[in-house]
Motif scaffolding. Structure first.
Motif, PDB file in Angstrom:
ATOM      1  N   VAL A 197      77.619 -10.431  30.298  1.00 44.72           N
ATOM      2  CA  VAL A 197      77.144  -9.090  29.927  1.00 44.72           C
ATOM      3  C   VAL A 197      76.406  -8.459  31.114  1.00 44.72           C
ATOM      4  N   ALA A 198      75.562  -9.256  31.756  1.00 47.57           N
ATOM      5  CA  ALA A 198      74.791  -8.720  32.896  1.00 47.57           C
ATOM      6  C   ALA A 198      75.744  -8.218  33.964  1.00 47.57           C
ATOM      7  N   GLU A 199      76.729  -9.032  34.305  1.00 50.60           N
ATOM      8  CA  GLU A 199      77.643  -8.601  35.371  1.00 50.60           C
ATOM      9  C   GLU A 199      78.392  -7.337  34.958  1.00 50.60           C
ATOM     10  N   HIS A 200      78.792  -7.293  33.711  1.00 48.85           N
ATOM     11  CA  HIS A 200      79.544  -6.133  33.225  1.00 48.85           C
ATOM     12  C   HIS A 200      78.750  -4.834  33.373  1.00 48.85           C
ATOM     13  N   TYR A 201      77.450  -4.913  33.105  1.00 46.59           N
ATOM     14  CA  TYR A 201      76.621  -3.708  33.183  1.00 46.59           C
ATOM     15  C   TYR A 201      75.978  -3.521  34.564  1.00 46.59           C
ATOM     16  N   GLY A 202      76.304  -4.407  35.502  1.00 48.89           N
ATOM     17  CA  GLY A 202      75.762  -4.255  36.857  1.00 48.89           C
ATOM     18  C   GLY A 202      74.272  -4.547  36.949  1.00 48.89           C
ATOM     19  N   VAL A 203      73.780  -5.460  36.097  1.00 46.42           N
ATOM     20  CA  VAL A 203      72.380  -5.876  36.213  1.00 46.42           C
ATOM     21  C   VAL A 203      72.369  -7.410  36.354  1.00 46.42           C
ATOM     22  N   THR A 204      71.192  -8.015  36.452  1.00 47.49           N
ATOM     23  CA  THR A 204      71.177  -9.472  36.606  1.00 47.49           C
ATOM     24  C   THR A 204      70.697 -10.133  35.309  1.00 47.49           C
ATOM     25  N   PRO A 205      71.041 -11.426  35.092  1.00 50.74           N
ATOM     26  CA  PRO A 205      70.529 -12.122  33.914  1.00 50.74           C
ATOM     27  C   PRO A 205      68.998 -12.083  33.872  1.00 50.74           C
ATOM     28  N   ALA A 206      68.371 -12.139  35.072  1.00 57.73           N
ATOM     29  CA  ALA A 206      66.893 -12.102  35.099  1.00 57.73           C
ATOM     30  C   ALA A 206      66.379 -10.766  34.548  1.00 57.73           C
ATOM     31  N   ASP A 207      67.109  -9.670  34.826  1.00 54.54           N
ATOM     32  CA  ASP A 207      66.704  -8.370  34.259  1.00 54.54           C
ATOM     33  C   ASP A 207      66.709  -8.454  32.730  1.00 54.54           C
ATOM     34  N   LEU A 208      67.738  -9.108  32.193  1.00 49.88           N
ATOM     35  CA  LEU A 208      67.872  -9.139  30.734  1.00 49.88           C
ATOM     36  C   LEU A 208      66.802 -10.017  30.082  1.00 49.88           C
ATOM     37  N   SER A 209      66.360 -11.060  30.781  1.00 47.69           N
ATOM     38  CA  SER A 209      65.302 -11.858  30.151  1.00 47.69           C
ATOM     39  C   SER A 209      63.905 -11.382  30.556  1.00 47.69           C
ATOM     40  N   GLY A 210      63.854 -10.394  31.435  1.00 47.89           N
ATOM     41  CA  GLY A 210      62.553  -9.890  31.881  1.00 47.89           C
ATOM     42  C   GLY A 210      61.947  -8.874  30.927  1.00 47.89           C
ATOM     43  N   ASN A 211      60.969  -8.127  31.449  1.00 44.11           N
ATOM     44  CA  ASN A 211      60.221  -7.223  30.570  1.00 44.11           C
ATOM     45  C   ASN A 211      60.590  -5.755  30.696  1.00 44.11           C
ATOM     46  N   LYS A 212      61.541  -5.443  31.593  1.00 44.84           N
ATOM     47  CA  LYS A 212      61.858  -4.021  31.780  1.00 44.84           C
ATOM     48  C   LYS A 212      62.368  -3.427  30.479  1.00 44.84           C
ATOM     49  N   ARG A 213      61.961  -2.150  30.247  1.00 38.16           N
ATOM     50  CA  ARG A 213      62.325  -1.558  28.965  1.00 38.16           C
ATOM     51  C   ARG A 213      63.136  -0.275  29.117  1.00 38.16           C
ATOM     52  N   ASN A 214      63.706  -0.034  30.324  1.00 37.39           N
ATOM     53  CA  ASN A 214      64.505   1.191  30.418  1.00 37.39           C
ATOM     54  C   ASN A 214      65.891   0.966  29.822  1.00 37.39           C
ATOM     55  N   SER A 215      66.572   2.087  29.530  1.00 34.15           N
ATOM     56  CA  SER A 215      67.808   1.965  28.743  1.00 34.15           C
ATOM     57  C   SER A 215      68.894   1.207  29.498  1.00 34.15           C
ATOM     58  N   LYS A 216      68.817   1.225  30.851  1.00 35.70           N
ATOM     59  CA  LYS A 216      69.817   0.516  31.650  1.00 35.70           C
ATOM     60  C   LYS A 216      69.760  -0.992  31.353  1.00 35.70           C
ATOM     61  N   ILE A 217      68.586  -1.473  30.941  1.00 40.42           N
ATOM     62  CA  ILE A 217      68.404  -2.902  30.673  1.00 40.42           C
ATOM     63  C   ILE A 217      68.406  -3.193  29.166  1.00 40.42           C
ATOM     64  N   VAL A 218      67.760  -2.316  28.388  1.00 42.71           N
ATOM     65  CA  VAL A 218      67.595  -2.601  26.960  1.00 42.71           C
ATOM     66  C   VAL A 218      68.953  -2.708  26.258  1.00 42.71           C
ATOM     67  N   MET A 219      69.846  -1.801  26.607  1.00 37.94           N
ATOM     68  CA  MET A 219      71.157  -1.793  25.947  1.00 37.94           C
ATOM     69  C   MET A 219      71.927  -3.112  26.188  1.00 37.94           C
ATOM     70  N   PRO A 220      72.132  -3.505  27.475  1.00 40.40           N
ATOM     71  CA  PRO A 220      72.821  -4.792  27.670  1.00 40.40           C
ATOM     72  C   PRO A 220      72.073  -5.982  27.066  1.00 40.40           C
ATOM     73  N   ARG A 221      70.746  -5.900  27.022  1.00 45.76           N
ATOM     74  CA  ARG A 221      69.987  -7.000  26.410  1.00 45.76           C
ATOM     75  C   ARG A 221      70.364  -7.101  24.926  1.00 45.76           C
ATOM     76  N   GLN A 222      70.394  -5.948  24.250  1.00 48.05           N
ATOM     77  CA  GLN A 222      70.727  -5.977  22.821  1.00 48.05           C
ATOM     78  C   GLN A 222      72.197  -6.349  22.599  1.00 48.05           C
ATOM     79  N   VAL A 223      73.051  -5.929  23.531  1.00 44.63           N
ATOM     80  CA  VAL A 223      74.464  -6.322  23.426  1.00 44.63           C
ATOM     81  C   VAL A 223      74.577  -7.845  23.550  1.00 44.63           C
ATOM     82  N   SER A 224      73.793  -8.437  24.456  1.00 43.30           N
ATOM     83  CA  SER A 224      73.824  -9.907  24.602  1.00 43.30           C
ATOM     84  C   SER A 224      73.406 -10.575  23.297  1.00 43.30           C
ATOM     85  N   MET A 225      72.355 -10.032  22.680  1.00 44.79           N
ATOM     86  CA  MET A 225      71.877 -10.620  21.414  1.00 44.79           C
ATOM     87  C   MET A 225      73.005 -10.575  20.381  1.00 44.79           C
ATOM     88  N   TYR A 226      73.622  -9.400  20.295  1.00 43.25           N
ATOM     89  CA  TYR A 226      74.677  -9.198  19.305  1.00 43.25           C
ATOM     90  C   TYR A 226      75.840 -10.179  19.544  1.00 43.25           C
TER      91      TYR A 226
END
Ligand SMILES: Nc1ncnc2c1ncn2[C@@H]1O[C@H](COP(=O)(O)OP(=O)(O)OP(=O)(O)O)[C@@H](O)[C@H]1O
Length: 455
Positions: A369-398
């Protein structure tokens, strides 16, 4: 002067967020602005000529102060004065204004959607990709002429995208008038869904104008449009229109046309009109060469034992090969240690497990998921809350829940120790959005296929 130009994108984005400019006005007024020159505290900004009627006055009234304030904050200038000029009224220059031309040039690159690192120079040629690389270079040297379309196929992470971008970079560099567009088939589909949803003829004409008035179209992962009726239909007409105008088309897929089971005959025959080139698994020498290239590009000096260890053990995918290399380097940095064979073995113990069947884990889903959205796995487990990160994070959960029924607690753990209510909320959010959002549906569909191609 350089600071304003260098930070121009950031300046525009900051005005957008600080002054709450929404997407449509931002894309219409701010995004097209370019810095022409900075002379002391006077900054000349170019407005596209098409906006003549209202552009300069309106932009000046609405955005001049926000831009001046933001420029001062971000560049440290004490004061500045922004002046807007229409492109057509720029003074005639005998000599090129290099920074402005560079920005215009960069726009062409930006519009093509390319990764600057993916060029022929950084592409290692081995027995697995020699033919595809030669075909790509031939097409880059005379687009629309030799092999049209060029169809590149091969398994995941073997360099198809890298090669496609290399062609695009080469053409942009060698022909300054050429218009090149790289899209994934997912982007093509989502843009079409959006256009159809808007339901008006202007939007559709714009879409067609965009895709049919270019010189080179590159479509990555074409396998994902198969079975999607309206996307296929639109792509078919785009293909025909470009091909008959002798414009170059480059397509990639995970399989050759003859093995794409539900591909309609009209596509199969067209895909076979030009040249089909495959990329196979890299042999040991190529894997070594790729690792050495990575070492050189990053300015490292690593013992040959370590390089050999990685090349011997990671065989199936260059993305994984690079991932393993990065993991070893990160391990050394974190522990402030030399890169030794022992450290490499330790860092890669979870990845290197010979002959073990690949199991889908939450970590694997998160990395795809991280690669698909052009972010890193660390971004997804981190604390950033902007939409560029929140969306892929929730997609990973789903997807963790959907594909491998991971318990909420474990999903939370894999995503930086989030508690189970956060995870539940994330999953529900995606489930709700899936009811109405066809783009998201398409993306989830593609992600599922990427994570579990057999599924
Ligand atoms: N021959 C090569 N030389 C150098 N780097 C390579 C080579 N082949 C692949 N890579 C690197 O491996 C990574 C994965 O490559 P790429 O994204 O092009 O694969 P792909 O075939 O398009 O994968 P997918 O089908 O999953 O999209 C990239 O970082 C790319 O730069």
């Amino acid at each position: 002067m350089d600071a304003v130009i260098e930070k121009w994108e950031e300046i525009l984005q900051t005005v957008k967020s600080e002054y709450e400019v929404t997407d449509v006005p931002f894309n219409t007024w701010l995004k097209p602005l370019k810095v022409y020159e900075v002379d002391g505290k006077l900054i000349t900004v170019v407005v596209p000529s098409e906006q003549a009627a209202i552009g300069v006055n309106y932009i000046s009234k609405r955005y001049k102060i926000p831009l001046q304030v933001t420029i001062c904050v971000l560049t440290g200038m004490e004061e500045c004065e922004v002046r807007f000029v229409l492109e057509k009224d720029l003074p005639k220059k005998t000599e090129k204004n290099t920074s402005y031309d560079k920005q215009v040039q960069d726009t062409r690159y930006e519009e093509a959607h390319l990764n600057p690192k993916y060029t022929f120079d950084t592409f290692v040629v081995g027995s697995n990709n020699k033919f595809a690389q030669a075909a790509a270079l031939a097409v880059a040297e005379s687009p629309g002429d030799t092999y049209n379309p060029l169809f590149i196929y091969g398994g995941a992470g073997l360099g198809k995208t890298h090669l496609m971008h290399s062609i695009a970079h080469f053409i942009l560099e060698h022909d300054e008038n050429s218009h090149v567009l790289y899209v994934t088939s997912e982007e093509f589909t989502n843009e079409l869904i959006e256009t159809i949803r808007n339901g008006n003829n202007t939007a559709m004409s714009k879409f067609r104008e965009k895709y049919r008035n270019i010189d080179v179209l590159l479509v990555d992962d074409i396998q994902f449009i198969i079975g999607k009726e309206s996307t296929q239909e639109e792509f078919f007409h785009t293909f025909n229109s470009l091909h008959s105008a002798k414009k170059q088309i480059i397509i990639s897929s995970d399989k050759p046309p003859k093995d794409m089971e539900i591909l309609e005959e009209r596509f199969r025959s067209r895909f076979e009109w030009g040249l089909i080139a495959d990329i196979t698994l890299p042999d040991y020498e190529t894997r070594m060469a790729i690792l050495h290239k990575n070492e050189e590009m990053n300015g490292y000096n690593i013992s040959e034992d370590v390089i050999k260890y990685i090349a011997t053990n990671i065989k199936s995918n260059i993305r994984e090969l690079e991932g393993a290399f990065n993991k070893v380097m990160a391990g050394a940095k974190l522990e402030k240690k030399e890169v030794t064979l022992e450290l490499a073995e330790q860092a890669l113990k979870d990845i290197i497990s010979p002959d073990e069947k690949k199991v889908i884990t939450p970590e694997y889903i998160i990395s795809v998921v991280a690669e698909h959205y052009g972010v890193t796995p660390a971004d997804l487990s981190g604390n950033k809350r902007n939409s560029k990160i929140v969306m892929p994070r929730q997609v990973s959960m789903y997807l963790c829940r959907e594909i491998i029924s991971t318990p909420l607690k474990n999903i939370g753990k894999a995503l930086g120790n989030r508690d189970h209510t956060t995870v539940m909320h994330g999953i529900e959010k995606i489930e709700n959005e899936l009811q109405n959002d066809d783009n998201l549906k398409n993306t989830i569909d593609i992600l599922k296929k990427k994570i579990n191609p057999q599924g």
